[in-house]
Design an enzyme around this catalytic site. Structure first.
Site, PDB file in Angstrom:
ATOM      1  N   ASP A  16       0.906  -0.973  -0.170  1.00 52.31           N
ATOM      2  CA  ASP A  16      -0.028  -0.004   0.059  1.00 52.31           C
ATOM      3  C   ASP A  16       1.002   1.354  -0.003  1.00 52.31           C
ATOM      4  O   ASP A  16       0.627   2.322  -0.694  1.00 52.31           O
ATOM      5  CB  ASP A  16      -0.898   0.009   1.256  1.00 52.31           C
ATOM      6  CG  ASP A  16      -2.194   0.835   1.281  1.00 52.31           C
ATOM      7  OD1 ASP A  16      -2.346   1.428  -0.007  1.00 52.31           O
ATOM      8  OD2 ASP A  16      -3.053   0.765   2.102  1.00 52.31           O
ATOM      9  N   HIS A 207      -7.526  -0.295   9.425  1.00 52.35           N
ATOM     10  CA  HIS A 207      -6.814   0.057   8.449  1.00 52.35           C
ATOM     11  C   HIS A 207      -6.911   1.713   8.061  1.00 52.35           C
ATOM     12  O   HIS A 207      -7.882   1.979   7.531  1.00 52.35           O
ATOM     13  CB  HIS A 207      -6.938  -0.781   7.168  1.00 52.35           C
ATOM     14  CG  HIS A 207      -6.174  -0.387   5.929  1.00 52.35           C
ATOM     15  ND1 HIS A 207      -5.430  -1.314   5.353  1.00 52.35           N
ATOM     16  CD2 HIS A 207      -5.876   0.826   5.114  1.00 52.35           C
ATOM     17  CE1 HIS A 207      -4.655  -0.757   4.340  1.00 52.35           C
ATOM     18  NE2 HIS A 207      -5.187   0.468   4.203  1.00 52.35           N
ATOM     19  N   CYS A 240      -3.472   5.576  -2.321  1.00 51.60           N
ATOM     20  CA  CYS A 240      -4.225   4.678  -3.480  1.00 51.60           C
ATOM     21  C   CYS A 240      -4.406   5.288  -4.752  1.00 51.60           C
ATOM     22  O   CYS A 240      -4.640   6.564  -4.630  1.00 51.60           O
ATOM     23  CB  CYS A 240      -5.636   4.198  -3.123  1.00 51.60           C
ATOM     24  SG  CYS A 240      -6.307   3.072  -4.094  1.00 51.60           S
ATOM     25  N   ASN A 249      -1.022   5.645   4.845  1.00 49.66           N
ATOM     26  CA  ASN A 249      -1.475   5.068   5.874  1.00 49.66           C
ATOM     27  C   ASN A 249      -0.823   5.619   7.172  1.00 49.66           C
ATOM     28  O   ASN A 249       0.202   6.325   6.962  1.00 49.66           O
ATOM     29  CB  ASN A 249      -1.070   3.520   6.091  1.00 49.66           C
ATOM     30  CG  ASN A 249      -1.563   2.861   4.897  1.00 49.66           C
ATOM     31  OD1 ASN A 249      -1.089   2.639   4.045  1.00 49.66           O
ATOM     32  ND2 ASN A 249      -2.676   2.108   5.389  1.00 49.66           N
TER      33      ASN A 249
HETATM   34  C1  LIG Z   1      -8.893  -6.015 -11.203  1.00 48.19           C
HETATM   35  C2  LIG Z   1      -8.392  -5.414 -12.839  1.00 48.19           C
HETATM   36  C3  LIG Z   1      -7.232  -6.464 -13.022  1.00 48.19           C
HETATM   37  C4  LIG Z   1      -9.345  -5.478 -13.597  1.00 48.19           C
HETATM   38  O1  LIG Z   1      -8.892  -4.843 -14.946  1.00 48.19           O
HETATM   39  P1  LIG Z   1      -9.700  -5.000 -16.376  1.00 48.19           P
HETATM   40  O2  LIG Z   1      -9.059  -4.100 -17.200  1.00 48.19           O
HETATM   41  O3  LIG Z   1     -11.160  -4.803 -16.012  1.00 48.19           O
HETATM   42  O4  LIG Z   1      -9.285  -6.529 -16.413  1.00 48.19           O
HETATM   43  P2  LIG Z   1      -9.658  -7.746 -17.775  1.00 48.19           P
HETATM   44  O5  LIG Z   1      -9.856  -8.818 -17.040  1.00 48.19           O
HETATM   45  O6  LIG Z   1     -10.617  -7.215 -18.556  1.00 48.19           O
HETATM   46  O7  LIG Z   1      -8.185  -7.671 -18.351  1.00 48.19           O
HETATM   47  C5  LIG Z   1      -7.668  -6.499 -19.002  1.00 48.19           C
HETATM   48  C6  LIG Z   1      -6.237  -7.089 -19.056  1.00 48.19           C
HETATM   49  O8  LIG Z   1      -5.617  -6.923 -17.964  1.00 48.19           O
HETATM   50  C7  LIG Z   1      -4.806  -8.222 -17.520  1.00 48.19           C
HETATM   51  N1  LIG Z   1      -5.067  -8.831 -16.233  1.00 48.19           N
HETATM   52  C8  LIG Z   1      -6.352  -8.975 -15.681  1.00 48.19           C
HETATM   53  N2  LIG Z   1      -5.842  -9.241 -14.336  1.00 48.19           N
HETATM   54  C9  LIG Z   1      -4.764  -9.358 -14.111  1.00 48.19           C
HETATM   55  C10 LIG Z   1      -3.917  -9.658 -12.872  1.00 48.19           C
HETATM   56  N3  LIG Z   1      -4.352  -9.952 -11.871  1.00 48.19           N
HETATM   57  N4  LIG Z   1      -2.377  -9.357 -13.293  1.00 48.19           N
HETATM   58  C11 LIG Z   1      -2.102  -8.929 -14.286  1.00 48.19           C
HETATM   59  N5  LIG Z   1      -2.574  -8.733 -15.442  1.00 48.19           N
HETATM   60  C12 LIG Z   1      -3.895  -8.890 -15.245  1.00 48.19           C
HETATM   61  C13 LIG Z   1      -5.500  -9.357 -18.725  1.00 48.19           C
HETATM   62  O9  LIG Z   1      -4.848 -10.407 -18.731  1.00 48.19           O
HETATM   63  C14 LIG Z   1      -5.878  -8.330 -19.857  1.00 48.19           C
HETATM   64  O10 LIG Z   1      -4.500  -8.175 -20.311  1.00 48.19           O
HETATM   65  P3  LIG Z   1      -4.450  -8.022 -21.763  1.00 48.19           P
HETATM   66  O11 LIG Z   1      -5.127  -9.080 -22.539  1.00 48.19           O
HETATM   67  O12 LIG Z   1      -5.111  -6.486 -22.032  1.00 48.19           O
HETATM   68  O13 LIG Z   1      -2.839  -7.758 -22.181  1.00 48.19           O
HETATM   69  C15 LIG Z   1      -7.783  -4.107 -12.625  1.00 48.19           C
HETATM   70  O14 LIG Z   1      -8.567  -3.102 -12.426  1.00 48.19           O
HETATM   71  C16 LIG Z   1      -6.718  -4.193 -11.373  1.00 48.19           C
HETATM   72  O15 LIG Z   1      -5.508  -4.636 -11.542  1.00 48.19           O
HETATM   73  N6  LIG Z   1      -7.030  -3.181 -10.374  1.00 48.19           N
HETATM   74  C17 LIG Z   1      -6.129  -3.141  -9.236  1.00 48.19           C
HETATM   75  C18 LIG Z   1      -6.243  -1.727  -8.744  1.00 48.19           C
HETATM   76  C19 LIG Z   1      -5.206  -1.886  -7.581  1.00 48.19           C
HETATM   77  O16 LIG Z   1      -4.324  -2.395  -7.439  1.00 48.19           O
HETATM   78  N7  LIG Z   1      -5.679  -0.767  -6.667  1.00 48.19           N
HETATM   79  C20 LIG Z   1      -5.029  -0.487  -5.328  1.00 48.19           C
HETATM   80  C21 LIG Z   1      -5.051  -1.759  -4.345  1.00 48.19           C
HETATM   81  S1  LIG Z   1      -6.526  -1.473  -3.413  1.00 48.19           S
HETATM   82  C22 LIG Z   1      -6.126  -0.505  -2.186  1.00 48.19           C
HETATM   83  O17 LIG Z   1      -4.937   0.169  -2.059  1.00 48.19           O
HETATM   84  C23 LIG Z   1      -7.290  -0.156  -0.976  1.00 48.19           C
HETATM   85  C24 LIG Z   1      -6.627  -1.055   0.336  1.00 48.19           C
HETATM   86  C25 LIG Z   1      -6.686  -2.549  -0.160  1.00 48.19           C
HETATM   87  O18 LIG Z   1      -5.349  -0.951   0.509  1.00 48.19           O
HETATM   88  C26 LIG Z   1      -7.373  -0.814   1.510  1.00 48.19           C
HETATM   89  C27 LIG Z   1      -7.759   0.560   1.467  1.00 48.19           C
HETATM   90  O19 LIG Z   1      -7.132   1.553   2.027  1.00 48.19           O
HETATM   91  O20 LIG Z   1      -8.795   1.022   1.211  1.00 48.19           O
END
Ligand SMILES: CC(C)(COP(=O)([O-])OP(=O)([O-])OC[C@H]1O[C@@H](n2cnc3c(N)ncnc32)[C@H](O)[C@@H]1OP(=O)([O-])[O-])[C@@H](O)C(=O)NCCC(=O)NCCSC(=O)C[C@@](C)(O)CC(=O)[O-]
Length: 301
Positions: A16, A207, A240, A249
């Protein structure tokens, strides 16, 4: 209610904390940070996330970081996983725990993981099942449990609803996250109470982001409800990518100073924790966001 006598902290700095850094931090620096956190006594560390590198480029080295770790017995290494593709990649790296992450607000769910809350739960269900079949623990992070950058105030009922859905799909413990750090003690307590409708107090963690300087107060408010698991970030790193303006954090150093002052055991050596903070702040060429860390560093001269 008496305050807990011990607290477990998950340092989320390597994940994070760093995920929003524009400057790419090389895997060896991330590993250097993780090693210093271990030396400081952290027994749970959120190491990286197996998300799309297009969405979060800083975490693209997830497999390298996991492969480069020299695992210490007794330390739990967790990673974020948004879907089955992420789980399959994470599985090869053998984390001790995966973290699925959902939002209590619809708008944030869309911005952060590109789907609705209901769709996210559908995605997580097979991931949780597969992880548990592999003997990997599953935590559920609940974002925006107090406020959302797009929708404003979030009602406790939305948090209770999400907690219930995560429970149903087999998530073992949940984080009540104030993603944008707008919470104040009573609002944070209402969000925690909502999670407690579905999870035991031992399985609920706080958190808190420190955007408005409330992270330590909110930690105290959670302790008053018996919560004894917290996530925080060394040097107060973080933010984020999908929550504009939100800062890091609450700093682990500030939380540890609070807890030790209350006579609560953490197993963490504050001086060594400040060493870890100085290491990463030195790399980022930026002062630590921790008041405690800054005070200790000044005394060192
Ligand atoms: C969920 C998705 C993947 C949907 O993203 P999407 O674009 O809707 O995914 P998709 O299924 O349509 O796939 C699109 C492309 O992404 C690839 N793909 C699909 N999945 C993956 C994967 N796992 N790893 C690597 N590649 C991936 C997939 O293979 C494809 O590749 P392409 O064919 O275009 O080359 C995207 O929105 C994403 O990665 N989001 C993550 C955002 C993130 O990390 N945010 C920060 C974390 S949350 C946070 O910080 C809050 C927290 C937890 O700390 C608590 C708080 O404080 O609130």
């Amino acid at each position: 209610m008496a305050l807990p006598s011990k607290v477990r902290i998950i340092d989320v700095g390597p994940r994070d904390g760093l995920q929003n850094e524009k400057q790419i931090v090389p895997p060896e620096v991330k590993i250097g940070l993780i090693e210093r956190l271990e030396r400081a006594g952290l027994r749970e560390i959120e190491v990286t996330s197996f998300v799309s590198p297009k969405w979060v480029p800083q975490m693209a080295d997830n497999a390298q970081v996991m492969a480069g770790l020299v695992r210490k017995p007794g330390v739990r290494y967790s990673v974020l996983v948004p879907n089955m593709k992420g789980f399959e990649a994470a599985l090869a790296a053998q984390p001790d725990e995966i973290v699925v992450f959902a939002s209590a607000s619809e708008a944030f769910s869309q911005k952060n993981i590109n789907c609705s809350i209901a769709e996210s739960i559908e995605r997580f269900a097979p991931v949780v099942e597969a992880a548990r079949a592999e003997g990997i623990a599953v935590r559920g992070a609940m974002s925006c449990t107090v406020g959302c950058p797009y929708e404003g105030e979030v009602a406790p009922a939305q948090v209770a609803h999400l907690a219930g859905l995560l429970k149903q799909v087999g998530v073992q413990r949940v984080d009540v996250a104030d993603t944008i750090g707008v919470g104040t003690p009573l609002r944070v307590q209402r969000a925690i109470e909502a999670a407690l409708k579905h999870f035991d107090v031992d399985d609920v963690s706080g958190h808190f982001h420190d955007t408005y300087g409330q992270g330590v107060s909110n930690t105290y408010a959670a302790l008053q409800l018996g919560v004894w698991n917290f996530q925080s970030s060394v040097a107060g790193l973080g933010g984020c990518p999908y929550a504009k303006g939100a800062t890091g954090n609450v700093a682990t150093e500030d939380v540890v100073y609070l807890l030790h002052g209350l006579g609560i055991e953490t197993g963490i050596d504050l001086e060594r924790l400040v060493d870890a903070a100085e290491y990463i702040s030195g790399f980022l060429q930026r002062p630590s966001n921790s008041r405690t860390g800054t005070a200790i560093a000044r005394q060192r001269g």
